[in-house]
Scaffold this active site. Structure first.
Site: not given
Length: 915
Positions: A127, A345, A810, A837
C-alpha cells in the site's frame, strides 16, 4: 530503468495481502504473451505464489507474485524486559528493542528468502502510504539477506483496476526510506510510552480496587496509548462540560405576522437577555407602540456548494452521520470494496484530484446504474451545464487520490447492507463533487418595533443541481410574504418568551473524529483503531445514537492525571509527535533526533507521574471500592530503592507482602532472587527522594519507616529514615531483635519452598511476638505490674532483674532484656535506655568483654554458627554463587539450613525444625 530484450529476467513481486496479490496478478496476466496465470503453493498456505510472463518497458520478465499479511516484522523489547515484573517501567525508555519476524510469520519469511534467491528483481506492491512503505522495507530486509544483488523497485497504485495497475508496472520508482523511518519512529515511541505507562497503571491500580465492570478483573489491562489517551480526553472533557453546566434562564421577544401570502416569523436581533427586568421593559415598550416598520429588504442569490472529494476521515464521519456506522466497520467494509476493485484505496488524506485523473471516465462507468445512472448521463451532457471541476480541500498526502468508485456495480450478491451503503456513499459523493452547486434565492426582511430590531428570512431553491444525487443533504427553507421598504403593519403576535440554556451534547463518533483530525491525533489509517480501544478497554461506551460517554474507569484515569497537573490526556504532546514524524517523512528532521527528543520528554512525564501516583489512587477511590485482595504471584511493583547489586541488571523495589511485612526485592525475579528483608516491626514504609551519601554504588534511596511502638525497644524512635545499603545500624539491630516477619505465608503460592525461601526462614517473627518490656520501675517506663497484662497478651519479653552494664557510647546504665522472637528466643541482650542512643549488645558478648556499640562494623555479637556465614569476610564475599538473598544490612546470606547447618536443605524443610 533501462529497457531491452534478451533473456527474461525473474522478478519477485510482493503485495501486502493475498487478495491484492491475486487481483494484481490477474490483471497483469491478461495478455497473450503472459503464458497464462499459474498458481503454486508457498511455505504459508495462505500466501500463494502466482506466476506469469510480463514485459516492463520492452524487457521480458518471468513474474512470481506472492504476498505478506500486513507487517512482516514486529518491534518488541528484548526477552529480559518483556515480562511485566522484569524491570522498573522507567527502564523501558532506554531498554534495547529489536525488530524481527515473529514465529507465526516464519513461513512467509522462508517463502520470500527462497524466491529472492532465484530472482534478479524485487518489485514491491505494498500500500502506498507510510505504513505500506515500512512494510516494504521489512520485505527488502528479508529478501536482501538471501540475495544482496536484488534490483529493488516500487509500484505505486491507488486502485485495483487495469489502467492503474499497468501504469504502475510501467512506471516503477525506488522505495522511500524516509517514509519507512517515520513509521519506525512511531512504532518505537508507541511501544516505549505505551508499555511503561500501561505497566505502571495496571500494576498500581488493578489489584488495589474492585473493578466492577468485569468479572475477570485479574486480567484487566489498564492500557495507556499516546493516541488512545488524548482520544479518551476529548470524551471526558465534553462529559465534564455537560456535568458542570448550570442552566440559566433567559428571555426573548418573538413576533409573527400573518398575511394572505403566508406567515412570517421575526426573530429578535438581540437574541435573548438574561436580565428579566430589562427584557420586560423592552417588551412593554414594544407592546405600547406595536407598529412595525420595514427598514430593509434584501434579496440575493445563495449557493450551497457540493462537498470536497472524499478523504478517509470524511468517509468515516459521513458513514457515522448518515448510517450510524462505526468508523471501524466503515473501514472494514471500505477495505473489502477496495480489494474487490470497486473503490480506490480507502486510506488517504487527499481531498483534491490531480489533473491527470480522468474524471469523465469514472462518471461514464456509472451511467448504467438504475438509480443514479440518469444523473451521470446529465453530468456528461454539455448542454445540461451540470458539470463542474471539483474544488479541493487543500490536503494532499502525495500517496493516493481521494476515494472514488473504480468499477460499476448494481450490487453484488455477496454484499451486506453495509457494503451497499458505503459503495453508494462513495459513488454519490463523487458524482456530487463534480457537479454544480445548488442555487437558491434568499430574502431577508428587517423591521423596527419601538426601536427594537427584528428579522425574518426565507429561501426558495432555484436549481438543486448536486442535491439531486446527494440525497444525504438537504437545503431547507421557507417562503415568506412579500414586503416593501417603509411598509408598516401590526404584528399578529408579540410575546415575551423564556427559555433555559442547555449543555452541549455528548460527542458523536463524527464529532470525535473531527476533534482528533483537528488536533492531529492519529492518522487516517489509525483513528478508528484508537476509538475502538476506548470501547475494548472499558474506558468509554457508545450508545445507539453513536455518542460517547466515559466509564468510571476512563473518567478516573483522566481525573488522576489532571489532578497531577499533567496534560497527558490532552492532545498537545501527541500532536507535536505526529508533526515530528511527518518531518521525518519529509526529510527535515532525522529519525534519531526525533526519537531522542520525544522519549526524553515522555520519560520526564512518566517519572513525575509516578512520584504523584497518589493522585491516581485518590481519583480511583472516588469511583471504586478498595480491594483487600492479595497480589499472589504478581506483587504490585513498588518504588525503586537501588540497582540490584547481585544481577547488576534489574532494580530493587520496596514491596509490601500479603502478610503485611515489607521487603526490598529485585525485579529480575525469578532469575534473580536478591531480596532485603526488613524488620517485622515496620508498620509503614515509603521510598523518599533522599539519597544515602555513604552507600555505593548509588544512588541508594532512603526509606521513611514507621515502627509499631510495642514491637521495638522503648529507646528506639517510632519514625526512622533508613538505608538498606548496609550503613544503617538501627535497621540491622531491629532485624536481630524483632526478626523480619513470617515468609512462609500460605497466601504466597510457590514461596514456601525452594531456594527463594532459604534464608528468609532464618528469622521468622509474627507481629504479636515483637513487644518489649523493661526491667526497671521508673517514671520513664511502666512497671512490671502495670504492664503485666499487656505483656501476657502480646508474649512480651520477660524481665531479667536489675542486671546492668554501662553504655559503651554514653555511659548510661543499660537494661538487660530477653528476646522473645522465634529466631532469638531466650537470648539476653543489653540496650541503652537513653533516648537517641543506639547502643546494643548481646549478653554473652558483653560477658566476654566484647561490647559492641551500635555503629560498629563488627558482627561478632551475633552467633556465627547460626548465621551460616553472613559476615563480611572476604571468604563469604567470595561465595557469590551461593547467595540467594541479602539481609537488611546489605550483606549476602549463604544458602544453608540455619537450624542444623546442613547445606543440602533449608530451614523450612529441616527435619530438626521445632525440636
Amino acid at each position: 530503468m533501462a529497457g531491452g530484450g534478451g533473456r527474461p529476467l525473474r522478478a519477485l513481486n510482493v503485495a501486502e495481502k493475498p487478495s491484492v496479490a491475486k487481483a494484481v496478478s490477474g490483471i497483469l496476466s491478461r495478455n497473450p504473451s503472459s503464458g497464462g496465470l499459474r498458481v503454486r503453493e508457498g511455505r504459508s498456505r495462505y500466501n500463494k505464489i502466482f506466476e506469469f510472463n510480463y514485459a516492463i518497458q520492452n524487457q521480458q520478465f518471468h513474474m512470481a507474485f506472492t504476498s505478506v499479511t500486513g507487517h512482516l516484522m514486529e518491534v518488541e523489547f528484548e526477552d529480559r524486559y518483556r515480562k511485566w515484573h522484569s524491570c522498573d517501567p522507567v527502564d523501558l525508555y532506554h531498554a534495547p528493542v529489536r525488530k524481527h519476524v515473529p514465529q507465526d510469520k516464519s513461513d512467509i519469511e522462508k517463502t520470500l528468502e527462497e524466491e529472492a534467491r532465484k530472482s534478479q528483481w524485487l518489485i514491491l506492491w505494498l500500500d502506498c502510504d507510510r505504513e505500506g512503505e515500512n512494510i516494504a522495507f521489512e520485505v527488502v530486509e528479508v529478501c536482501t539477506r538471501a540475495n544482496r544483488n536484488l534490483n529493488i523497485w516500487r509500484a505505486r497504485f491507488s486502485a485495483l483496476i487495469d489502467r492503474e495497475i499497468h501504469y504502475a508496472a510501467q512506471h516503477l520508482i525506488r522505495p522511500n526510506q524516509l517514509f519507512a523511518d517515520a513509521v519506525d519512529v512511531r512504532q518505537e515511541i508507541d511501544l516505549r510510552i505505551g508499555a511503561s505507562f500501561t505497566r505502571f497503571q495496571t500494576m498500581l491500580l488493578r489489584d488495589a480496587f474492585v473493578l466492577d465492570f468485569t468479572t475477570d478483573d485479574k486480567n484487566v489491562i489498564l492500557s495507556y496509548g499516546p493516541c488512545q489517551f488524548p482520544t479518551l480526553g476529548f470524551v471526558v472533557e465534553r462529559f465534564w462540560e455537560i456535568q458542570s453546566h448550570e442552566p440559566e434562564e433567559f428571555w426573548t421577544i418573538n413576533c409573527t405576522h400573518n398575511s394572505e401570502e403566508g406567515t412570517a416569523t421575526f426573530n429578535w436581533m438581540r437574541g435573548h437577555l438574561f436580565d428579566y427586568t430589562c427584557a420586560t421593559i423592552l417588551y412593554e415598550m414594544c407592546v405600547q407602540e406595536p407598529t412595525a416598520t420595514v427598514t430593509n429588504v434584501r434579496q440575493q442569490e445563495k449557493l450551497k456548494y457540493p462537498p470536497h472529494p472524499l478523504s478517509t476521515i470524511e468517509l468515516e464521519k459521513r458513514a457515522s452521520r448518515y448510517f450510524r456506522m462505526s468508523s471501524e466497520q466503515t473501514m472494514k467494509v471500505a477495505e473489502d470494496l477496495y480489494q474487490a476493485g470497486f473503490i480506490s484505496y480507502p486510506r488517504t488524506e487527499t481531498d483534491s484530484f490531480s489533473e491527470r485523473t480522468d474524471l469523465h471516465t469514472i462518471v461514464q462507468d456509472q451511467q448504467a446504474h438504475s438509480i443514479w445512472g440518469s444523473y451521470a448521463q446529465r453530468l456528461l451532457d454539455p448542454e445540461a451545464g451540470l458539470w463542474r471541476n471539483p474544488s479541493g480541500g487543500g490536503h494532499d498526502d502525495k500517496a493516493h487520490p481521494p476515494i472514488h468508485p473504480t468499477k460499476f456495480s448494481s450490487g453484488e450478491s455477496g454484499w451486506s447492507q453495509d457494503h451497499h451503503k458505503v459503495y453508494e456513499l462513495v459513488v454519490r459523493h463523487f458524482l456530487a463533487c463534480v457537479s454544480q452547486p445548488a442555487i437558491g434565492a434568499e430574502t431577508t426582511v428587517e423591521i423596527d418595533i419601538a426601536g427594537e430590531q427584528f428579522a425574518a428570512s426565507g429561501r426558495v431553491i432555484l436549481a438543486k443541481n448536486y442535491l439531486d444525487v446527494y440525497r444525504f443533504e438537504t437545503w431547507g427553507g421557507s417562503v415568506i410574504p412579500t414586503y416593501t421598504y417603509g411598509q408598516q403593519f401590526t404584528p399578529t403576535t408579540l410575546t415575551l418568551d423564556s427559555g433555559v440554556t442547555r449543555p452541549p451534547p455528548l460527542l458523536s463518533e463524527a464529532d470525535l473524529l473531527s476533534c482528533m483530525d483537528k488536533a492531529g491525533i492519529g492518522t487516517d489509517a489509525t483513528m478508528h483503531d484508537h476509538i475502538k480501544k476506548l470501547l475494548d478497554r472499558f474506558y468509554a461506551t457508545k450508545d445507539s445514537s453513536m455518542r460517547f460517554t466515559p466509564t468510571k474507569l476512563g473518567e478516573a484515569l483522566v481525573m488522576g492525571y489532571d489532578d497531577m497537573g499533567y496534560e497527558l490526556w490532552k492532545p498537545y504532546l501527541r500532536a507535536a509527535m505526529e508533526s515530528d514524524m511527518k518531518a521525518v517523512s519529509m526529510g527535515t528532521k532525522r529519525k534519531a533526533e526525533v526519537l531522542e527528543a520525544c522519549l526524553q520528554q515522555m520519560k520526564a512525564c512518566f517519572v513525575d507521574a509516578r512520584l504523584n501516583k497518589g493522585k491516581l489512587f485518590e481519583a480511583m477511590a472516588v469511583f471504586f471500592e478498595r480491594s483487600n485482595r492479595s497480589n499472589g504471584n504478581e506483587p504490585a511493583i513498588g518504588d525503586v530503592v537501588r540497582r540490584c547489586g547481585l544481577c547488576q541488571e534489574s532494580d530493587m523495589v520496596l514491596r509490601r507482602k500479603p502478610d503485611g511485612n515489607f521487603m526490598v526485592g529485585c525485579l529480575g525475579y525469578p532469575q534473580c532472587r536478591n531480596v532485603v528483608w526488613l524488620p517485622g516491626s515496620v508498620s509503614e514504609a515509603a521510598v523518599t527522594s533522599n539519597i544515602c551519601s555513604t552507600c555505593s554504588p548509588g544512588p541508594v534511596y532512603m526509606i521513611q519507616f514507621k515502627f509499631r511502638r510495642l514491637e521495638i525497644p522503648p529507646n528506639y524512635n517510632v519514625d526512622h529514615l533508613g538505608c538498606i545499603g548496609g550503613c544503617d545500624n538501627t535497621l540491622r539491630q531491629l532485624v536481630e531483635i524483632c526478626g523480619t516477619g513470617s515468609r512462609n505465608n500460605s497466601s504466597m503460592p510457590g514461596r514456601g519452598q525452594g531456594h527463594t525461601q532459604s534464608s528468609g526462614s532464618a528469622q521468622s517473627n509474627s507481629r504479636s511476638q515483637g513487644a518489649w518490656q523493661t526491667g526497671h520501675s521508673s517514671t520513664s517506663y511502666p512497671s512490671q505490674s502495670s504492664r503485666g497484662r499487656s505483656a501476657q497478651t502480646q508474649d512480651a519479653a520477660a524481665e531479667d532483674g536489675e542486671s546492668s552494664i554501662p553504655c559503651a557510647s554514653c555511659g548510661t546504665p543499660c537494661n538487660l532484656r530477653t528476646a522473645n522472637t522465634a529466631a532469638n528466643r531466650g537470648r539476653k541482650f543489653y540496650s541503652c535506655q537513653a533516648q537517641g542512643c543506639n547502643f546494643f549488645t548481646w549478653e554473652d558478648n558483653a560477658n566476654s568483654g566484647g561490647t559492641v556499640p551500635r555503629g560498629s562494623n563488627s558482627r561478632s555479637a551475633s552467633n556465627p554458627s547460626r548465621r551460616g556465614g553472613r559476615g563480611r569476610s572476604n571468604q563469604s564475599r567470595g561465595r557469590a554463587n551461593d547467595v540467594a538473598f541479602m539481609s537488611a544490612t546489605g550483606e549476602p546470606i549463604s544458602g544453608r539450613c540455619f537450624v542444623c547447618g546442613d547445606p543440602s536443605h533449608f530451614a523450612n524443610a529441616c527435619p530438626n525444625r521445632g525440636r
